[in-house]
Design a protein around this motif. Structure first.
Motif, PDB file in Angstrom:
ATOM      1  N   PRO A   1     -30.539  54.652  40.979  1.00  0.00           N
ATOM      2  CA  PRO A   1     -29.677  53.694  41.685  1.00  0.00           C
ATOM      3  C   PRO A   1     -28.584  53.234  40.731  1.00  0.00           C
ATOM      4  O   PRO A   1     -28.845  52.571  39.729  1.00  0.00           O
ATOM      5  N   THR A   2     -27.357  53.607  41.011  1.00  0.00           N
ATOM      6  CA  THR A   2     -26.270  53.337  40.072  1.00  0.00           C
ATOM      7  C   THR A   2     -25.445  52.139  40.508  1.00  0.00           C
ATOM      8  O   THR A   2     -25.724  51.521  41.531  1.00  0.00           O
ATOM      9  N   ALA A   3     -24.417  51.810  39.742  1.00  0.00           N
ATOM     10  CA  ALA A   3     -23.584  50.614  39.953  1.00  0.00           C
ATOM     11  C   ALA A   3     -24.465  49.369  39.816  1.00  0.00           C
ATOM     12  O   ALA A   3     -25.535  49.412  39.238  1.00  0.00           O
ATOM     13  N   TRP A   4     -23.989  48.257  40.338  1.00  0.00           N
ATOM     14  CA  TRP A   4     -24.762  47.018  40.245  1.00  0.00           C
ATOM     15  C   TRP A   4     -24.406  46.139  41.424  1.00  0.00           C
ATOM     16  O   TRP A   4     -23.353  46.277  42.027  1.00  0.00           O
ATOM     17  N   TRP A   5     -25.308  45.255  41.749  1.00  0.00           N
ATOM     18  CA  TRP A   5     -25.167  44.397  42.919  1.00  0.00           C
ATOM     19  C   TRP A   5     -24.962  42.958  42.467  1.00  0.00           C
ATOM     20  O   TRP A   5     -25.599  42.502  41.507  1.00  0.00           O
ATOM     21  N   ASP A   6     -24.081  42.233  43.160  1.00  0.00           N
ATOM     22  CA  ASP A   6     -23.899  40.816  42.865  1.00  0.00           C
ATOM     23  C   ASP A   6     -25.218  40.071  43.068  1.00  0.00           C
ATOM     24  O   ASP A   6     -26.106  40.514  43.804  1.00  0.00           O
ATOM     25  N   LEU A   7     -25.308  38.912  42.426  1.00  0.00           N
ATOM     26  CA  LEU A   7     -26.551  38.147  42.497  1.00  0.00           C
ATOM     27  C   LEU A   7     -26.962  37.835  43.936  1.00  0.00           C
ATOM     28  O   LEU A   7     -28.143  37.789  44.250  1.00  0.00           O
TER      29      LEU A   7
ATOM     30  N   ASN B   1     -15.922  51.472  41.525  1.00  0.00           N
ATOM     31  CA  ASN B   1     -14.586  51.528  40.958  1.00  0.00           C
ATOM     32  C   ASN B   1     -14.251  52.972  40.616  1.00  0.00           C
ATOM     33  O   ASN B   1     -15.128  53.729  40.180  1.00  0.00           O
ATOM     34  N   PRO B   2     -12.995  53.377  40.790  1.00  0.00           N
ATOM     35  CA  PRO B   2     -12.659  54.787  40.510  1.00  0.00           C
ATOM     36  C   PRO B   2     -12.925  55.189  39.066  1.00  0.00           C
ATOM     37  O   PRO B   2     -13.324  56.323  38.795  1.00  0.00           O
ATOM     38  N   TRP B   3     -12.719  54.253  38.106  1.00  0.00           N
ATOM     39  CA  TRP B   3     -12.946  54.612  36.708  1.00  0.00           C
ATOM     40  C   TRP B   3     -14.429  54.791  36.413  1.00  0.00           C
ATOM     41  O   TRP B   3     -14.785  55.436  35.434  1.00  0.00           O
ATOM     42  N   ASP B   4     -15.304  54.254  37.242  1.00  0.00           N
ATOM     43  CA  ASP B   4     -16.741  54.414  37.045  1.00  0.00           C
ATOM     44  C   ASP B   4     -17.298  55.671  37.703  1.00  0.00           C
ATOM     45  O   ASP B   4     -18.481  55.981  37.504  1.00  0.00           O
ATOM     46  N   SER B   5     -16.504  56.375  38.487  1.00  0.00           N
ATOM     47  CA  SER B   5     -17.091  57.369  39.380  1.00  0.00           C
ATOM     48  C   SER B   5     -16.369  58.702  39.482  1.00  0.00           C
ATOM     49  O   SER B   5     -17.020  59.748  39.627  1.00  0.00           O
ATOM     50  N   VAL B   6     -15.040  58.722  39.452  1.00  0.00           N
ATOM     51  CA  VAL B   6     -14.303  59.918  39.868  1.00  0.00           C
ATOM     52  C   VAL B   6     -14.585  61.120  38.976  1.00  0.00           C
ATOM     53  O   VAL B   6     -14.815  62.234  39.461  1.00  0.00           O
ATOM     54  N   ALA B   7     -14.578  60.942  37.658  1.00  0.00           N
ATOM     55  CA  ALA B   7     -14.856  62.081  36.765  1.00  0.00           C
ATOM     56  C   ALA B   7     -16.251  62.625  37.032  1.00  0.00           C
ATOM     57  O   ALA B   7     -16.454  63.846  37.101  1.00  0.00           O
ATOM     58  N   GLY B   8     -17.221  61.740  37.192  1.00  0.00           N
ATOM     59  CA  GLY B   8     -18.586  62.177  37.445  1.00  0.00           C
ATOM     60  C   GLY B   8     -18.754  62.856  38.785  1.00  0.00           C
ATOM     61  O   GLY B   8     -19.529  63.809  38.922  1.00  0.00           O
ATOM     62  N   VAL B   9     -18.036  62.385  39.790  1.00  0.00           N
ATOM     63  CA  VAL B   9     -18.095  63.028  41.107  1.00  0.00           C
ATOM     64  C   VAL B   9     -17.588  64.460  41.019  1.00  0.00           C
ATOM     65  O   VAL B   9     -18.197  65.387  41.562  1.00  0.00           O
ATOM     66  N   ARG B  10     -16.465  64.651  40.329  1.00  0.00           N
ATOM     67  CA  ARG B  10     -15.954  66.010  40.153  1.00  0.00           C
ATOM     68  C   ARG B  10     -16.985  66.878  39.423  1.00  0.00           C
ATOM     69  O   ARG B  10     -17.185  68.048  39.754  1.00  0.00           O
ATOM     70  N   ALA B  11     -17.666  66.305  38.432  1.00  0.00           N
ATOM     71  CA  ALA B  11     -18.675  67.048  37.682  1.00  0.00           C
ATOM     72  C   ALA B  11     -19.809  67.508  38.592  1.00  0.00           C
ATOM     73  O   ALA B  11     -20.246  68.659  38.524  1.00  0.00           O
ATOM     74  N   VAL B  12     -20.302  66.610  39.437  1.00  0.00           N
ATOM     75  CA  VAL B  12     -21.408  66.959  40.331  1.00  0.00           C
ATOM     76  C   VAL B  12     -21.000  68.066  41.277  1.00  0.00           C
ATOM     77  O   VAL B  12     -21.743  69.039  41.489  1.00  0.00           O
TER      78      VAL B  12
END
Length: 278
Positions: free
Chosen positions: A159-165, A213-224
């Motif tokens: 489970p990635t990213a994070w959730w607000d309190l 956020n795009p900086w947290d995800s886009v490179a990794g999405v392309r990798a997958v």
């Protein structure tokens, strides 16, 4: 965009990511000062800013006119819908970096009309460099790919990213859904690393119902995707940088992973109903 141009951008992405990672590595475990950007756990350091500057300098030297989206300070925050652009995370996993945990790195993605076409990610404390381009995905110059697992009971999901309190009930529901459907769960607090681990076969799925956020995800999405995996939104449609939620898998367990994230709403609806009745 031609394959040769995409390959050139992959080369630049790796060099730029390496420049940022070098800056981060120089400050790792040195007792650096920490500032808050928003919440109590949303932190930033001077190393984040310096690493972003180093990354941008490398990109600008090769593509001086192209827009750059970045996490820190004055960089753009939205991905342009047309034309080429770059997306930078100078230190993904800043909380890990601050705490002296090795799971952090610098990620750079090249996009065209909002679609990722190449990327690079360097995790200096782990000694791993990922290069993503039209010719495949490589970790330390060796080709990697997603796992071939199809039995959920043998699979590991993150489970990635994070959730607000005020949304931790959703996180708890997702964790419960994962651990009852799959063999095990891992979480490293560094989304780009988690996606690269999926792309290289260490994980079988990565999921969140939060907009990444795009900086947290886009490179990794392309990798997958380059590694043979599948990345969709919560409805099973092709994931974009502005999608709500992210469901990434080796392909073989994608339907089960979608069912796991859909169970969040089902559980929360039951809980809300129960609370009202109580």
């Amino acid at each position: 965009m031609s394959d040769s141009d995409a390959q050139r951008r992959a080369d630049v992405a790796v060099r730029a990511a390496a420049a940022g990672a070098d800056v981060a590595a120089d400050s790792f475990r040195t007792g650096i000062d920490v500032e808050l950007k928003g919440s109590k756990t949303d932190v930033v350091t001077q190393a984040d800013r310096d690493a972003q500057t180093a990354v941008i300098e490398r990109i600008r030297s090769a593509f001086p006119e192209e827009p750059i989206v970045g996490e820190e300070e004055d960089a753009l925050k939205e991905v342009p819908e047309t034309g080429p652009a770059w997306i930078v995370d100078p230190i993904d996993g800043t909380n890990n970096f601050v705490d002296g945990i090795r799971a952090f790195g610098t990620a750079v993605a090249a996009v065209e009309d909002g679609e990722p076409i190449a990327g690079g990610a360097v995790f200096p404390a782990l000694g791993d460099t990922y290069r993503v381009g039209p010719e495949g995905i490589f970790r330390n110059d060796e080709s990697v790919s997603v796992s071939e697992a199809t039995d959920p009971e043998t699979c590991t999901v993150c489970p990635t990213a994070w959730w607000d309190l005020n949304e931790r009930d959703r996180y708890a529901a997702l964790v419960r859904s994962i651990v009852t459907r799959f063999d095990d769960m891992r979480r490293f607090g560094c989304a780009q690393l988690e996606l690269m681990l999926l792309a290289s076969g260490a994980f079988d799925g990565v999921v969140t119902d939060v907009r990444m956020n795009p900086w947290d995800s886009v490179a990794g999405v392309r990798a997958v995707r380059e590694a043979g995996g599948t990345v969709t939104d919560l409805d099973g449609d092709r994931w974009r940088h502005d999608s709500r939620g992210l469901v990434a898998s080796n392909g073989g367990i994608h339907d089960e992973l979608l069912a796991a994230v859909h169970e969040i709403d089902s559980n929360n609806s039951t809980n809300r109903s129960g609370n009202r009745n109580h």
